[in-house]
Design an enzyme around this catalytic site. Sequence first.
Site, mmCIF file in Angstrom:
data_model
loop_
_atom_site.group_PDB
_atom_site.id
_atom_site.type_symbol
_atom_site.label_atom_id
_atom_site.label_comp_id
_atom_site.label_asym_id
_atom_site.label_seq_id
_atom_site.Cartn_x
_atom_site.Cartn_y
_atom_site.Cartn_z
ATOM 1 N N GLN A 1 7.748 -16.931 11.598
ATOM 2 C CA GLN A 1 6.663 -16.556 12.008
ATOM 3 C C GLN A 1 6.648 -15.120 12.611
ATOM 4 O O GLN A 1 5.582 -14.433 13.102
ATOM 5 C CB GLN A 1 6.178 -17.562 13.381
ATOM 6 C CG GLN A 1 6.907 -17.381 14.544
ATOM 7 C CD GLN A 1 6.632 -18.346 15.542
ATOM 8 O OE1 GLN A 1 6.818 -19.612 15.387
ATOM 9 N NE2 GLN A 1 5.815 -17.993 16.561
ATOM 10 N N HIS B 1 5.280 -22.149 30.078
ATOM 11 C CA HIS B 1 5.903 -23.406 29.353
ATOM 12 C C HIS B 1 5.877 -24.573 30.544
ATOM 13 O O HIS B 1 5.767 -25.734 29.845
ATOM 14 C CB HIS B 1 7.328 -22.980 29.054
ATOM 15 C CG HIS B 1 7.257 -21.727 27.971
ATOM 16 N ND1 HIS B 1 7.805 -20.667 28.425
ATOM 17 C CD2 HIS B 1 6.943 -21.724 26.735
ATOM 18 C CE1 HIS B 1 7.837 -19.871 27.348
ATOM 19 N NE2 HIS B 1 7.128 -20.421 26.389
ATOM 20 N N MET C 1 9.523 -21.260 22.002
ATOM 21 C CA MET C 1 10.658 -20.439 21.532
ATOM 22 C C MET C 1 11.664 -20.127 22.758
ATOM 23 O O MET C 1 12.426 -19.105 22.614
ATOM 24 C CB MET C 1 10.001 -19.296 20.778
ATOM 25 C CG MET C 1 9.198 -19.609 19.754
ATOM 26 S SD MET C 1 9.128 -18.330 18.458
ATOM 27 C CE MET C 1 8.486 -16.963 19.339
ATOM 28 N N HIS D 1 8.988 -19.843 31.173
ATOM 29 C CA HIS D 1 8.332 -19.334 32.352
ATOM 30 C C HIS D 1 7.559 -20.390 33.048
ATOM 31 O O HIS D 1 7.479 -21.501 32.367
ATOM 32 C CB HIS D 1 7.827 -18.138 32.351
ATOM 33 C CG HIS D 1 6.957 -17.974 31.102
ATOM 34 N ND1 HIS D 1 5.754 -18.797 30.978
ATOM 35 C CD2 HIS D 1 6.739 -17.315 29.790
ATOM 36 C CE1 HIS D 1 5.186 -18.607 29.855
ATOM 37 N NE2 HIS D 1 5.999 -17.690 29.148
HETATM 38 P P1 AMP Z 1 6.280 -19.714 22.960
HETATM 39 O O1 AMP Z 1 7.524 -19.858 23.595
HETATM 40 O O2 AMP Z 1 5.680 -18.241 23.363
HETATM 41 O O3 AMP Z 1 6.245 -19.949 21.637
HETATM 42 O O4 AMP Z 1 5.136 -20.563 23.890
HETATM 43 C C1 AMP Z 1 5.185 -21.994 23.668
HETATM 44 C C2 AMP Z 1 4.003 -22.637 24.247
HETATM 45 O O5 AMP Z 1 3.741 -22.240 25.498
HETATM 46 C C3 AMP Z 1 2.725 -22.066 23.497
HETATM 47 O O6 AMP Z 1 2.017 -23.348 23.257
HETATM 48 C C4 AMP Z 1 1.983 -21.300 24.300
HETATM 49 O O7 AMP Z 1 0.826 -21.163 24.302
HETATM 50 C C5 AMP Z 1 2.528 -21.567 25.737
HETATM 51 N N1 AMP Z 1 2.365 -20.524 26.644
HETATM 52 C C6 AMP Z 1 3.000 -19.463 26.460
HETATM 53 N N2 AMP Z 1 2.684 -18.797 27.725
HETATM 54 C C7 AMP Z 1 1.782 -19.320 28.365
HETATM 55 C C8 AMP Z 1 1.007 -19.225 29.625
HETATM 56 N N3 AMP Z 1 1.153 -18.033 30.282
HETATM 57 N N4 AMP Z 1 0.206 -20.127 30.086
HETATM 58 C C9 AMP Z 1 0.244 -21.309 29.322
HETATM 59 N N5 AMP Z 1 0.755 -21.701 28.076
HETATM 60 C C10 AMP Z 1 1.732 -20.539 27.684
#
Ligand code: AMP
Length: 286
Positions: A61, A37, A30, A34
């Site tokens: 979501q 990702h 999304m 960082h």
């Molecule tokens: P999001 O942008 O929050 O939807 O996350 C995208 C992907 O990055 C998802 O698969 C998350 O689980 C993964 N993700 C987010 N934060 C972390 C983190 N600190 N360590 C590892 N993977 C992460």
Amino acid sequence: MKTVTTRKELTDVLEKFRLKNATLGFVPTMGALHQGHLSLIKRSKENNDFTVCSIFVNPTQFTSLTDLEHYPRPIEADIAMLTMAGADILFMPATGEMYGDNEKWNLDLGGIDSMLEGMFRPGHFQGVTQIVYKLLKLVEPDKAYFGQKDFQQLLVIKKMVEVMKLQVKIVSCPIIREADGLAMSSRNIHLTRPYHQAALLISATLFRALEDSKQYSVNETLNRALEILSLNELLTLEYFCIADAASLLPVKTWSDSKNIIALTAVNAGKTRLIDNQFLKQADFIS
Ligand code: AMP
């Protein structure tokens, strides 16, 4: 890196990659990227010929409109990070590109979607599976990469892939943390200094639970964790659970399962944070 915003453009670009018979890795996000990702991008690049990343703040979501509106969208910084990381394609659709009017989605995920996160964010995982299904059908990757930071989401996606009989391998990647232990999250930028300090208790409590699990019972470990997290006045605990890592059902003793995980959700002011830590890990496949 090629950036595309429409499904048609994406399909056309992917067609060229597919003609080369290359393996494709996919990292859905999304945005507000960082190192967490980027670790998924890195893993995908190591294991595939090409890597596609998507950035889409998925409205279905979110359980609160304010949360959706406040979700960070630093798109230029994201593009720069993905270029540096070596992603090959960025798919960045507008909402209208992914959803028609009045779309319905109600997938039977066997209940894994309605516990823990699902209790506090009803419908969240239906929204997650709705968009991830659409993206997986569009990209058709060999492998898709998800972080263990969102552990329940990982299980939900694996279940969805099984139910919908998708031909993709879901790869789970370890949690990336700040040097101070806080699990990296796009939401961390909302934390002011005092809340960031308080939020450090989340990972500290999980790490202590791991230590405690070596000498205390499940109940004692749980109570010691609940005590720390419920006493800080800047934190509001939603749940802290010690569960079987496959079913997410609470365990009563350490011998109840070979794979046991502690999962928690805490509000630090208005910022909702989740984190987890395996307390026992025998054969959980990442
Ligand atoms: P999001 O942008 O929050 O939807 O996350 C995208 C992907 O990055 C998802 O698969 C998350 O689980 C993964 N993700 C987010 N934060 C972390 C983190 N600190 N360590 C590892 N993977 C992460």
